[in-house]
Design an enzyme around this catalytic site. Structure first.
Site, PDB file in Angstrom:
ATOM      1  N   GLU A 183     -13.884   4.890  -0.417  1.00 40.14           N
ATOM      2  CA  GLU A 183     -14.651   3.986   0.447  1.00 40.14           C
ATOM      3  C   GLU A 183     -15.490   4.830   1.408  1.00 40.14           C
ATOM      4  O   GLU A 183     -14.984   5.332   2.414  1.00 40.14           O
ATOM      5  CB  GLU A 183     -13.716   3.047   1.199  1.00 40.14           C
ATOM      6  CG  GLU A 183     -12.919   2.129   0.284  1.00 40.14           C
ATOM      7  CD  GLU A 183     -11.928   1.269   1.037  1.00 40.14           C
ATOM      8  OE1 GLU A 183     -12.340   0.222   1.585  1.00 40.14           O
ATOM      9  OE2 GLU A 183     -10.747   1.671   1.109  1.00 40.14           O
TER      10      GLU A 183
ATOM     11  N   GLU B 184       0.844  -1.200   0.000  1.00 42.09           N
ATOM     12  CA  GLU B 184       0.000   0.000   0.000  1.00 42.09           C
ATOM     13  C   GLU B 184       0.870   1.236   0.000  1.00 42.09           C
ATOM     14  O   GLU B 184       1.861   1.305   0.724  1.00 42.09           O
ATOM     15  CB  GLU B 184      -0.874   0.085   1.260  1.00 42.09           C
ATOM     16  CG  GLU B 184      -2.078  -0.785   1.346  1.00 42.09           C
ATOM     17  CD  GLU B 184      -2.851  -0.532   2.649  1.00 42.09           C
ATOM     18  OE1 GLU B 184      -2.798   0.608   3.165  1.00 42.09           O
ATOM     19  OE2 GLU B 184      -3.491  -1.467   3.134  1.00 42.09           O
TER      20      GLU B 184
ATOM     21  N   LYS C 171     -15.855   4.142   5.470  1.00 43.11           N
ATOM     22  CA  LYS C 171     -14.725   4.166   6.396  1.00 43.11           C
ATOM     23  C   LYS C 171     -14.938   5.238   7.451  1.00 43.11           C
ATOM     24  O   LYS C 171     -15.415   6.336   7.169  1.00 43.11           O
ATOM     25  CB  LYS C 171     -13.421   4.440   5.639  1.00 43.11           C
ATOM     26  CG  LYS C 171     -12.750   3.180   5.091  1.00 43.11           C
ATOM     27  CD  LYS C 171     -11.315   3.459   4.730  1.00 43.11           C
ATOM     28  CE  LYS C 171     -10.555   2.168   4.532  1.00 43.11           C
ATOM     29  NZ  LYS C 171      -9.135   2.406   4.219  1.00 43.11           N
TER      30      LYS C 171
END
Length: 421
Positions: A317, A263, A320
């Protein structure tokens, strides 16, 4: 005659080696959202880009099936909550493999299964002792099937596993994790699996929000930072963080274990008190990261080869929790329009979904005919030097870019010469 043909074949090999740099770039597909498009639409989107790898945090059957035959490889994830059962019960590991891997290979390309995500820094001390046996049991289960025997097993770590990372040559793991990491690293070495890590220059900038730190984090022109230990100079935070991990691995006695960046990314939006969370900065970081990886320049400690890297993330997203930035890492919105152009589309025609301001030639630059004109934010060349006004843009994503045209012309030349000899 034979010598000439051999030399031409070597040149052709280098053409394909250059193309290999494109395969180093992947992306993360987080699913903390209630508005994500169908798996088939995501597969089509990925195929319109140069992204060749997708990391999942679970094992979504629809996504795995939708990528069958596309050439896009997958990293699957075992949840942290499943680690204890996989560690204590080999049949649980066999069942996980039977449900999540075996039905899809080899039609779908599954390269790695990550057992947990940042388990050693999760705050759950029981996971540390369970991690290695869970990895061993899952590896045994996958090896029992010829179709899945090549799937690697690893685990993903945060940078918090390092006790020291600055300067990069001083990189070292936390002493209280060393015993657990030594066992995991021995497993990775013996299995030929990578050490997967999540370095984020964004968080480094957040803790030191000076202009010079921002330039260093965005791959933009800066004086560089000399590592007194190695005598190497670093021009960007990404390389510094990766090399700190390399130093830590070497220091623990595992120089042969490869690194994969699982990531890294930059949010394009944040709360008023979140520094650096702008579209311009996100586009600069990811666009320059992509160019850096494609250049195959490598890092000061590992020159001449790029580290396999997964950008975070494909989509925003919306579910989240936390600050706004946590919901704003996506290159794309849920409706598949771009938040900004990171240079990953296959051709200029593929960016028609983005607004003109989002589809600029390169972060911080405007394109005029065949030249680049600097705006307020100074943009660096791929090799780290400032680009001059009037210099040709480096646009590896464009069909007509110098990199792509050069490769095509060289290929044609080699082919013709082989036919004539």
């Amino acid at each position: 005659m034979e010598t000439r043909q051999l030399l031409l074949l070597v040149a052709l090999f280098h053409v394909f080696s250059s193309a290999k740099s494109q395969s180093m770039i992947g992306i993360n597909y987080g699913q903390f959202a209630d508005n994500l498009p169908p798996a088939s639409a995501t597969a089509q989107l990925l195929q319109s880009t140069t992204i060749s790898k997708l990391r999942l945090y679970g094992a979504d059957a629809a996504i795995i099936q939708s990528l069958a035959g596309t050439g896009i490889s997958l990293v699957l994830g075992v949840s942290n909550s499943d680690i204890p059962s996989l560690a204590s019960d080999p049949s649980a590991a066999a069942n996980w493999a039977a449900v999540n891997v075996l039905p899809y290979v080899p039609s779908s390309s599954i390269s790695v299964v990550s057992v947990g995500n940042e388990a050693l820094s999760s705050g759950d001390p029981s996971l540390a002792s369970s991690l290695l046996p869970a990895m061993q049991n899952l590896r045994t289960a996958l090896s029992a099937s010829a179709a899945a025997a090549s799937v690697k097993v690893s685990t993903v770590h945060s940078m918090a596993v390092l006790a020291q990372s600055d300067p990069p040559s001083s990189g070292a793991f936390h002493p209280d994790l060393a015993a657990y990491l030594t066992g995991v690293l021995g497993f990775l070495r013996d299995a030929g699996s990578p050490f997967m890590i999540n370095p984020y220059p964004f968080f480094a900038y957040r803790s030191d929000p000076r202009p010079e730190t921002l330039a260093f984090c965005l791959f933009q022109p800066n004086p560089g930072r000399l590592d007194a230990g190695s005598k190497l100079t670093y021009t960007n935070m990404f390389d510094a963080q990766v090399d700190a991990v390399r130093s830590a691995l070497d220091g623990l006695g595992f120089p042969e274990v490869e690194i994969v960046v699982a990531e890294t990314g930059w949010p394009y939006r944040g709360d008023p008190d979140e520094v650096g969370t702008t579209v311009e900065n996100a586009m600069a970081f990811n666009g320059n990261l992509v160019a850096h990886l494609r250049s195959m320049a490598g890092t000061p400690l590992m020159p001449g080869r790029s580290v396999e890297t997964y950008i975070f993330a494909l989509y925003d997203e919306d579910l989240k929790s936390g600050p706004t930035s946590e919901r704003s890492f996506g290159l794309y919105r849920a409706d598949q329009t771009m938040n900004y152009d990171a240079g990953l589309v296959k051709s200029s025609s593929s960016i028609s979904n983005a607004s003109p301001s989002q589809a600029s030639a390169s972060p911080g630059w405007t394109q005029s005919a065949e030249t680049c004109v600097p705006e307020v934010t100074v943009q660096a060349r791929v090799d780290g030097r400032p680009m001059q006004s009037g210099e040709q843009c480096y646009l590896p994503r464009a069909v007509g870019s110098p990199a792509v045209l050069g490769m095509g012309l060289l290929f044609q030349y080699v082919a013709v010469m082989l036919l004539l000899t």
